[in-house]
Design an enzyme around this catalytic site. Sequence first.
Site, PDB file in Angstrom:
ATOM      1  N   GLY A 190       0.848  -1.196   0.000  1.00  0.00           N
ATOM      2  CA  GLY A 190       0.000   0.000   0.000  1.00  0.00           C
ATOM      3  C   GLY A 190       0.877   1.237   0.000  1.00  0.00           C
ATOM      4  O   GLY A 190       1.993   1.223  -0.518  1.00  0.00           O
TER       5      GLY A 190
ATOM      6  N   SER B 170      -1.556  -6.472  -4.381  1.00  0.00           N
ATOM      7  CA  SER B 170      -2.349  -5.469  -3.690  1.00  0.00           C
ATOM      8  C   SER B 170      -3.500  -5.045  -4.591  1.00  0.00           C
ATOM      9  O   SER B 170      -3.321  -4.865  -5.794  1.00  0.00           O
ATOM     10  CB  SER B 170      -1.460  -4.265  -3.375  1.00  0.00           C
ATOM     11  OG  SER B 170      -2.253  -3.125  -3.191  1.00  0.00           O
ATOM     12  N   ARG B 171      -4.653  -4.898  -4.004  1.00  0.00           N
ATOM     13  CA  ARG B 171      -5.809  -4.454  -4.781  1.00  0.00           C
ATOM     14  C   ARG B 171      -5.746  -2.943  -5.005  1.00  0.00           C
ATOM     15  O   ARG B 171      -6.137  -2.444  -6.029  1.00  0.00           O
ATOM     16  CB  ARG B 171      -7.119  -4.813  -4.068  1.00  0.00           C
ATOM     17  CG  ARG B 171      -7.635  -6.192  -4.428  1.00  0.00           C
ATOM     18  CD  ARG B 171      -8.783  -6.605  -3.541  1.00  0.00           C
ATOM     19  NE  ARG B 171      -8.303  -7.048  -2.230  1.00  0.00           N
ATOM     20  CZ  ARG B 171      -8.524  -6.398  -1.086  1.00  0.00           C
ATOM     21  NH1 ARG B 171      -9.231  -5.296  -1.075  1.00  0.00           N
ATOM     22  NH2 ARG B 171      -8.056  -6.863   0.054  1.00  0.00           N
TER      23      ARG B 171
ATOM     24  N   ALA C 243       4.822  -2.259  11.332  1.00  0.00           N
ATOM     25  CA  ALA C 243       3.372  -2.161  11.105  1.00  0.00           C
ATOM     26  C   ALA C 243       2.620  -2.308  12.434  1.00  0.00           C
ATOM     27  O   ALA C 243       2.360  -1.295  13.107  1.00  0.00           O
ATOM     28  CB  ALA C 243       2.942  -3.191  10.078  1.00  0.00           C
ATOM     29  N   ARG C 244       2.279  -3.541  12.794  1.00  0.00           N
ATOM     30  CA  ARG C 244       1.654  -3.804  14.081  1.00  0.00           C
ATOM     31  C   ARG C 244       2.205  -5.114  14.625  1.00  0.00           C
ATOM     32  O   ARG C 244       2.352  -6.086  13.879  1.00  0.00           O
ATOM     33  CB  ARG C 244       0.131  -3.916  13.952  1.00  0.00           C
ATOM     34  CG  ARG C 244      -0.617  -2.593  13.822  1.00  0.00           C
ATOM     35  CD  ARG C 244      -0.541  -1.724  15.075  1.00  0.00           C
ATOM     36  NE  ARG C 244      -1.295  -0.486  14.935  1.00  0.00           N
ATOM     37  CZ  ARG C 244      -0.810   0.657  14.449  1.00  0.00           C
ATOM     38  NH1 ARG C 244       0.448   0.726  14.070  1.00  0.00           N
ATOM     39  NH2 ARG C 244      -1.562   1.737  14.367  1.00  0.00           N
TER      40      ARG C 244
ATOM     41  N   GLU D  36       2.129  -4.122  23.329  1.00  0.00           N
ATOM     42  CA  GLU D  36       2.714  -2.817  23.686  1.00  0.00           C
ATOM     43  C   GLU D  36       1.977  -2.206  24.861  1.00  0.00           C
ATOM     44  O   GLU D  36       0.758  -2.338  24.940  1.00  0.00           O
ATOM     45  CB  GLU D  36       2.620  -1.868  22.485  1.00  0.00           C
ATOM     46  CG  GLU D  36       3.636  -2.194  21.418  1.00  0.00           C
ATOM     47  CD  GLU D  36       3.520  -1.265  20.212  1.00  0.00           C
ATOM     48  OE1 GLU D  36       3.042  -0.123  20.366  1.00  0.00           O
ATOM     49  OE2 GLU D  36       3.905  -1.697  19.128  1.00  0.00           O
TER      50      GLU D  36
ATOM     51  N   HIS E  89       8.081   1.855  18.821  1.00  0.00           N
ATOM     52  CA  HIS E  89       6.986   2.349  17.959  1.00  0.00           C
ATOM     53  C   HIS E  89       7.236   3.798  17.522  1.00  0.00           C
ATOM     54  O   HIS E  89       6.448   4.697  17.838  1.00  0.00           O
ATOM     55  CB  HIS E  89       5.636   2.209  18.680  1.00  0.00           C
ATOM     56  CG  HIS E  89       4.473   2.115  17.723  1.00  0.00           C
ATOM     57  ND1 HIS E  89       3.356   1.331  17.932  1.00  0.00           N
ATOM     58  CD2 HIS E  89       4.248   2.730  16.533  1.00  0.00           C
ATOM     59  CE1 HIS E  89       2.508   1.463  16.924  1.00  0.00           C
ATOM     60  NE2 HIS E  89       3.027   2.314  16.055  1.00  0.00           N
TER      61      HIS E  89
HETATM   62  C1  GLV Z   1       1.109   4.372  13.875  1.00  0.00           C
HETATM   63  O1  GLV Z   1       1.439   3.275  14.258  1.00  0.00           O
HETATM   64  C2  GLV Z   1       0.030   4.588  12.988  1.00  0.00           C
HETATM   65  O2  GLV Z   1      -0.746   3.660  12.718  1.00  0.00           O
HETATM   66  O3  GLV Z   1      -0.110   5.731  12.513  1.00  0.00           O
END
Ligand code: GLV
Length: 317
Positions: free
Chosen positions: A157, A179-180, A235-236, A265, A283
């Site tokens: 993305g 990716s769409r 990302a996460r 976290e 982060h």
């Molecule tokens: C940060 O992690 C965000 O999603 O902007």
Amino acid sequence: MEPHVYVPRLLTDAAMREVRKIGLPVVVGGEDPPERAALLRDAAGAAAVVCTLTERIDAEFLDAAGPQLKVVANTAVGYDNIDVAAATERGVRVTNTPGVLDGATADLTMGLILATARRVLDGDRLLRERKPWVWGPRMLLGLDVSAGTTLGIVGYGRIGRAVAKRARAFDMKIVATPSRSAPPDDDVEFLELPELLERSDVVTLHCPLTERTRHLIDAAALRRMKPTAILINTARGGIVDEDALVEALRSGTIAAAGLDVFEDEPRVDPRLLELPNTVLTPHLGSAGVATRERMCRLSVANAAAVLAGEEPPTPVN
Ligand code: GLV
Ligand code: GLV
């Protein structure tokens, strides 16, 4: 009582001035995330909430806020902290901050790739030990980044593409999951995840955390990677099964990991802290001065638009 704008955590000074221009009373928290009870108490009666990714916005929160709530503006591009379906059911708009943090997040991603591949922290630690050292032909050798090294981008993305743009300058070969949303790029080979994992020297994650991507990188996925490969996650945390990652880093299933995000976290698994082959940051993906300013202002602009009866610039629902 007049409905208020609730800002659970202090935004940048400029964004706080924008909040006050909305013209409603403002209830503001502090630097740190509020306790849950304080969050629910201060949300009660709010017309708008301008929150961050540390606030869990679920049905309980929305009900505590009450039926006059019109908008939850997340100051982040990721919105896995928000139960969007519950908000939609209650007629509450949800917004996020896409687009304004792609460069900053991609920059940090490159930093983690370089630091992990070229063992920057190992070198830093060696010097800080204040022991004698001398340049050596076999000393602290790492992965050459600009040697036609293959970068696998999971989630092509906005942020994934910003990483690709930087990787091109490093002469990396780029493969990505299909990716769409993104138009195909001629120099990017699109591969399904299993093949991407097998082919990449560096795998970097840029997909949102959803039910579909939770633990996308599990033990089986890690086993597909090369033993010399590096995993990067800005990302996460929940996209990676952290237990499986610790095991893979310990046993040499993969070589190293650069992580800016964690499953639970702000807790960081102590086993990750003890491993020599990790580079860890708290982060910081979007933590540039100008980037944070843009995020905070966009978030406030989203809330202000909904309160004015207008379409917000960057809606989620
Ligand atoms: C940060 O992690 C965000 O999603 O902007
Ligand atoms: C290393 O320092 C080199 O000059 O090759």
